[in-house]
Write an enzyme that holds these catalytic residues in place. Sequence first.
Site, PDB file in Angstrom:
ATOM      1  N   LYS A 169       0.888  -1.184   0.000  1.00  0.00           N
ATOM      2  CA  LYS A 169       0.000   0.000   0.000  1.00  0.00           C
ATOM      3  C   LYS A 169       0.912   1.216   0.000  1.00  0.00           C
ATOM      4  CE  LYS A 169      -1.810   2.986   2.007  1.00  0.00           C
ATOM      5  NZ  LYS A 169      -1.616   4.423   1.655  1.00  0.00           N
ATOM      6  N   GLU A 197       9.756  17.059  14.446  1.00  0.00           N
ATOM      7  CA  GLU A 197      10.151  16.867  13.049  1.00  0.00           C
ATOM      8  C   GLU A 197       9.318  17.778  12.153  1.00  0.00           C
ATOM      9  OE1 GLU A 197       8.850  13.365  10.817  1.00  0.00           O
ATOM     10  OE2 GLU A 197      10.914  13.040  10.203  1.00  0.00           O
ATOM     11  N   GLU A 238      10.345   1.994  10.186  1.00  0.00           N
ATOM     12  CA  GLU A 238      11.307   3.069   9.918  1.00  0.00           C
ATOM     13  C   GLU A 238      10.516   4.360  10.044  1.00  0.00           C
ATOM     14  OE1 GLU A 238      14.348   2.381   9.601  1.00  0.00           O
ATOM     15  OE2 GLU A 238      14.423   0.307   8.934  1.00  0.00           O
ATOM     16  N   CYS A 276      14.052  11.280   5.359  1.00  0.00           N
ATOM     17  CA  CYS A 276      14.030  11.035   6.810  1.00  0.00           C
ATOM     18  C   CYS A 276      15.394  11.280   7.443  1.00  0.00           C
ATOM     19  CB  CYS A 276      13.586   9.613   7.068  1.00  0.00           C
ATOM     20  SG  CYS A 276      14.586   8.403   6.198  1.00  0.00           S
TER      21      CYS A 276
HETATM   22  P1  NAD Z   1       2.719   8.834   6.892  1.00  0.00           P
HETATM   23  O1  NAD Z   1       2.988   8.094   8.157  1.00  0.00           O
HETATM   24  O2  NAD Z   1       1.690   9.887   6.889  1.00  0.00           O
HETATM   25  O3  NAD Z   1       2.278   7.810   5.742  1.00  0.00           O
HETATM   26  C1  NAD Z   1       3.057   6.696   5.392  1.00  0.00           C
HETATM   27  C2  NAD Z   1       2.160   5.605   4.859  1.00  0.00           C
HETATM   28  O4  NAD Z   1       1.314   5.143   5.900  1.00  0.00           O
HETATM   29  C3  NAD Z   1       1.244   6.056   3.725  1.00  0.00           C
HETATM   30  O5  NAD Z   1       1.137   4.999   2.795  1.00  0.00           O
HETATM   31  C4  NAD Z   1      -0.065   6.288   4.435  1.00  0.00           C
HETATM   32  O6  NAD Z   1      -1.190   6.148   3.608  1.00  0.00           O
HETATM   33  C5  NAD Z   1      -0.032   5.187   5.479  1.00  0.00           C
HETATM   34  N1  NAD Z   1      -0.857   5.421   6.667  1.00  0.00           N
HETATM   35  C6  NAD Z   1      -1.166   6.606   7.254  1.00  0.00           C
HETATM   36  N2  NAD Z   1      -1.939   6.393   8.338  1.00  0.00           N
HETATM   37  C7  NAD Z   1      -2.123   5.050   8.444  1.00  0.00           C
HETATM   38  C8  NAD Z   1      -2.801   4.217   9.355  1.00  0.00           C
HETATM   39  N3  NAD Z   1      -3.488   4.721  10.409  1.00  0.00           N
HETATM   40  N4  NAD Z   1      -2.762   2.875   9.172  1.00  0.00           N
HETATM   41  C9  NAD Z   1      -2.081   2.355   8.132  1.00  0.00           C
HETATM   42  N5  NAD Z   1      -1.416   3.097   7.224  1.00  0.00           N
HETATM   43  C10 NAD Z   1      -1.427   4.429   7.379  1.00  0.00           C
HETATM   44  O7  NAD Z   1       4.127   9.364   6.415  1.00  0.00           O
HETATM   45  P2  NAD Z   1       4.449  10.280   5.153  1.00  0.00           P
HETATM   46  O8  NAD Z   1       3.945  11.654   5.434  1.00  0.00           O
HETATM   47  O9  NAD Z   1       4.007   9.569   3.918  1.00  0.00           O
HETATM   48  O10 NAD Z   1       6.053  10.271   5.180  1.00  0.00           O
HETATM   49  C11 NAD Z   1       6.810  11.165   5.919  1.00  0.00           C
HETATM   50  C12 NAD Z   1       7.231  10.533   7.237  1.00  0.00           C
HETATM   51  O11 NAD Z   1       7.926   9.334   6.994  1.00  0.00           O
HETATM   52  C13 NAD Z   1       8.219  11.405   8.002  1.00  0.00           C
HETATM   53  O12 NAD Z   1       7.897  11.360   9.378  1.00  0.00           O
HETATM   54  C14 NAD Z   1       9.566  10.741   7.750  1.00  0.00           C
HETATM   55  O13 NAD Z   1      10.546  10.961   8.721  1.00  0.00           O
HETATM   56  C15 NAD Z   1       9.153   9.303   7.703  1.00  0.00           C
HETATM   57  N6  NAD Z   1      10.154   8.515   6.970  1.00  0.00           N
HETATM   58  C16 NAD Z   1      10.985   7.688   7.660  1.00  0.00           C
HETATM   59  C17 NAD Z   1      11.963   6.970   6.977  1.00  0.00           C
HETATM   60  C18 NAD Z   1      12.913   6.048   7.694  1.00  0.00           C
HETATM   61  O14 NAD Z   1      13.583   5.269   7.031  1.00  0.00           O
HETATM   62  N7  NAD Z   1      13.028   6.104   9.013  1.00  0.00           N
HETATM   63  C19 NAD Z   1      12.069   7.081   5.594  1.00  0.00           C
HETATM   64  C20 NAD Z   1      11.188   7.930   4.929  1.00  0.00           C
HETATM   65  C21 NAD Z   1      10.228   8.635   5.618  1.00  0.00           C
END
Ligand code: NAD
Length: 477
Positions: free
Chosen positions: A178, A381, A254, A288
């Site tokens: 997803k 963040e 992550e 990230c």
């Molecule tokens: P997000 O958490 O909003 O979304 C990530 C994914 O999770 C999307 O596919 C979203 O649809 C899904 N999602 C959201 N709520 C959900 C729920 N309740 N249940 C299941 N799935 C759900 O993150 P984003 O805004 O897409 O990405 C940015 C964030 O990701 C930042 O906090 C960044 O630091 C983090 N990030 C971390 C890494 C790492 O390797 N540590 C890498 C990239 C991004």
Amino acid sequence: MKPAHYVNGAFTVAGTSFPLRSPVDGSLAGAVPEAPRELVDEAVRAAGAGLAGAWGEASVEERCEFLRRIAGGIVERFDEFVDAEVADTGRPRELAATVDVPRAIGNFRAYADLAYGRPERAHPTNVPGWSGGGRALNYTVRRPLGVVAVISPWNLPLLLLTWKVAPALAAGNAVVAKPSEETPSTATLLAEVIDEAGLPAGAFNLVHGRGAGGAGEYLASHAGVDAIAFTGATATGAAIMRAAADHITPVSFELGGKNPAVVFADADLAEAVEGTARSSFTHSGQICLCTERVYVQRPVFEEFVAGLAERAGAWRDYGPMISAGHRDKVLSYYRLAREEGATVVAGGGVPRFGDRRDGGFYVEPTVLTGLPESARTVREEIFGPVCHVAPFDDEEEAVRLANDSPYGLAATVWTTDLSRAHRVAPRVQAGIVWVNCWNLRDLRTPFGGVRASGIGREGGEYSLDFFSEPVNVCVRI
Ligand code: NAD
């Protein structure tokens, strides 16, 4: 590219659609279908059936051959992948062509090599006191976890999706992916390439849709899912963990970061300024691993801040924030920083280009100083092209400041003193510490965070460990 789901070896656009906007100019760029629950159910069922059928029967050689074919398929359609990634994210084309798409190819190749070369273990055993003679042969095999849900973010859509899908398939799992609702295009292209590579039906499934209240949340709570590999925000990780708790579904997380850079007075200052500019502003801070807190030893503080402000002002060819919502979030932190008493030494606003980008979701690369460590701008963040720079006096203070965060993903240390580098690096509470560089990645090394930045490690053997579990067989001989 029209986003489509891929379930049980077939494409479909089932579900009501929501609009997708181009982050470059805010124009309508397409529509994303929200996978209905029945389709998610079908994807999970198909994955289970795939494991019970042709995909479950495939040998490790065959699986690795499929992975190589997928890599080859991305190579053949390289430009299409670059176009799709640029269209969804607005990132500079060069970034997509030199990082995102090559890394996706590399992910499939690397795991094809790693999975095939993985040894199993055997332990000839002799336990003299055991009744009836204690001779046995123990051997440990690794088996796939089963149906794995891969939930990925928008910031490096193809790179992070393939970073999980490749090892999950290499280890013999079936995947239901997803991707982020903001970036559906390269995931759809990947499904096409996987289809063309001839993977058995059910081995890889793709459902589009939203997270909370949508396909993501439903997938995370699904009884048929045996493990969840998630990259995204920390708060989302917490929600997924709660959803997974009912079924004790294992997770690999992550999550977010508030990554520090520590610049000692003995550093090569020009290199440290350039490196920090890169680590704060690359991809407009939407990686990230990007730096948002910079600590500089007092004798070089002023010079460093002036140098970084100049680089921020001259930073060109940067992409937009992914969405209007995210742009507004970053701008709200620019406002908050001022309210909290920050000095804005560079940026702090919205750039004007005089072209269609003025309708897009851009913010200026920004450098702040003067905030206390307790300020929300320094603790939370932001995920934009912004860092706060503060002075420190000695090594102890630098380590204390770097560690004063709920997060612990990555850190950077700038120094020419070798002993200091080795003293400081292991004391920083982060999963990844770079010395005199940033984001230099070898795919075999462990990747992940401590504290609120994640659970578990990915990369090389570490991913294959998560995506499989050891089973010990003890045969009395
Ligand atoms: P997000 O958490 O909003 O979304 C990530 C994914 O999770 C999307 O596919 C979203 O649809 C899904 N999602 C959201 N709520 C959900 C729920 N309740 N249940 C299941 N799935 C759900 O993150 P984003 O805004 O897409 O990405 C940015 C964030 O990701 C930042 O906090 C960044 O630091 C983090 N990030 C971390 C890494 C790492 O390797 N540590 C890498 C990239 C991004």
